[in-house]
Write a protein that holds these residues in place. Structure first.
Motif, PDB file in Angstrom:
ATOM      1  N   UNK A 119       1.516  11.362   5.058  1.00 44.04           N
ATOM      2  CA  UNK A 119       2.326  12.266   4.254  1.00 44.04           C
ATOM      3  C   UNK A 119       3.802  12.255   4.610  1.00 44.04           C
ATOM      4  N   UNK A 120       4.110  11.925   5.840  1.00 46.70           N
ATOM      5  CA  UNK A 120       5.512  11.897   6.259  1.00 46.70           C
ATOM      6  C   UNK A 120       6.168  10.528   6.056  1.00 46.70           C
ATOM      7  N   UNK A 121       5.400   9.538   5.623  1.00 47.32           N
ATOM      8  CA  UNK A 121       5.933   8.201   5.411  1.00 47.32           C
ATOM      9  C   UNK A 121       6.455   8.088   3.972  1.00 47.32           C
ATOM     10  N   UNK A 122       7.777   8.041   3.825  1.00 49.26           N
ATOM     11  CA  UNK A 122       8.412   8.017   2.505  1.00 49.26           C
ATOM     12  C   UNK A 122       8.048   6.763   1.721  1.00 49.26           C
ATOM     13  N   UNK A 123       7.903   5.629   2.380  1.00 44.94           N
ATOM     14  CA  UNK A 123       7.563   4.383   1.687  1.00 44.94           C
ATOM     15  C   UNK A 123       6.183   4.477   1.031  1.00 44.94           C
ATOM     16  N   UNK A 124       5.243   5.077   1.720  1.00 44.68           N
ATOM     17  CA  UNK A 124       3.896   5.225   1.156  1.00 44.68           C
ATOM     18  C   UNK A 124       3.932   6.168  -0.039  1.00 44.68           C
ATOM     19  N   UNK A 125       4.616   7.291   0.103  1.00 44.14           N
ATOM     20  CA  UNK A 125       4.673   8.261  -0.996  1.00 44.14           C
ATOM     21  C   UNK A 125       5.416   7.722  -2.210  1.00 44.14           C
ATOM     22  N   UNK A 126       6.434   6.898  -1.982  1.00 43.18           N
ATOM     23  CA  UNK A 126       7.158   6.308  -3.107  1.00 43.18           C
ATOM     24  C   UNK A 126       6.306   5.292  -3.867  1.00 43.18           C
ATOM     25  N   UNK A 127       5.384   4.647  -3.187  1.00 38.85           N
ATOM     26  CA  UNK A 127       4.543   3.617  -3.808  1.00 38.85           C
ATOM     27  C   UNK A 127       3.106   4.076  -4.019  1.00 38.85           C
ATOM     28  N   UNK A 128       2.878   5.376  -4.072  1.00 41.25           N
ATOM     29  CA  UNK A 128       1.509   5.892  -4.181  1.00 41.25           C
ATOM     30  C   UNK A 128       0.837   5.427  -5.472  1.00 41.25           C
ATOM     31  N   UNK A 129       1.601   5.234  -6.526  1.00 43.19           N
ATOM     32  CA  UNK A 129       1.038   4.731  -7.786  1.00 43.19           C
ATOM     33  C   UNK A 129       0.505   3.321  -7.645  1.00 43.19           C
ATOM     34  N   UNK A 130       1.221   2.480  -6.907  1.00 47.35           N
ATOM     35  CA  UNK A 130       0.788   1.094  -6.698  1.00 47.35           C
ATOM     36  C   UNK A 130      -0.331   0.992  -5.677  1.00 47.35           C
ATOM     37  N   UNK A 131      -0.321   1.882  -4.703  1.00 47.74           N
ATOM     38  CA  UNK A 131      -1.306   1.832  -3.622  1.00 47.74           C
ATOM     39  C   UNK A 131      -2.577   2.581  -4.005  1.00 47.74           C
ATOM     40  N   UNK A 132      -2.448   3.631  -4.793  1.00 46.63           N
ATOM     41  CA  UNK A 132      -3.546   4.549  -5.062  1.00 46.63           C
ATOM     42  C   UNK A 132      -4.766   3.941  -5.724  1.00 46.63           C
ATOM     43  N   UNK A 133      -4.565   3.155  -6.794  1.00 49.21           N
ATOM     44  CA  UNK A 133      -5.702   2.595  -7.528  1.00 49.21           C
ATOM     45  C   UNK A 133      -6.494   1.603  -6.670  1.00 49.21           C
TER      46      UNK A 133
END
Length: 90
Positions: A45-59
């Motif tokens: 949750x504190x990693x901005x890169x992960x949260x910015x790419x959650x759409x690409x990573x999520x599926x």
């Protein structure tokens, strides 16, 4: 470092299994797992890169999770079916 800590924990566990203090570890294991999941969640949750790419990573993550859970359920069913107690005893 991780493997060293794993080996150290295994060694301590082997030594402590002779004592009564380590006989009932289910509660401490549950607490430890909950703490690790919480720490992992805060790290993600504190990693901005992960949260910015959650759409690409999520599926893909969702697909991998569903397939992993499904595979575990099939393996558990197969294990129970072939190696479970005979005669309907559980």
């Amino acid at each position: 470092m991780v493997l060293s800590l794993l080996m150290l924990g295994m060694g301590i566990g082997c030594v402590l299994r002779r004592f009564r203090c380590s006989a009932d570890t289910s509660r401490s294991v549950s607490i430890t797992i909950a703490a690790l999941i919480f720490i992992f969640g805060t790290g993600v949750g504190s990693n901005k890169a992960i949260l910015d790419n959650i759409g690409n990573i999520g599926v893909p993550a969702l697909v991998i999770s569903i397939l992993g859970i499904s595979g575990s359920l099939v393996a558990a069913y197969g294990y129970d079916r072939f190696f479970g107690k005979k005669g309907g005893e559980k």
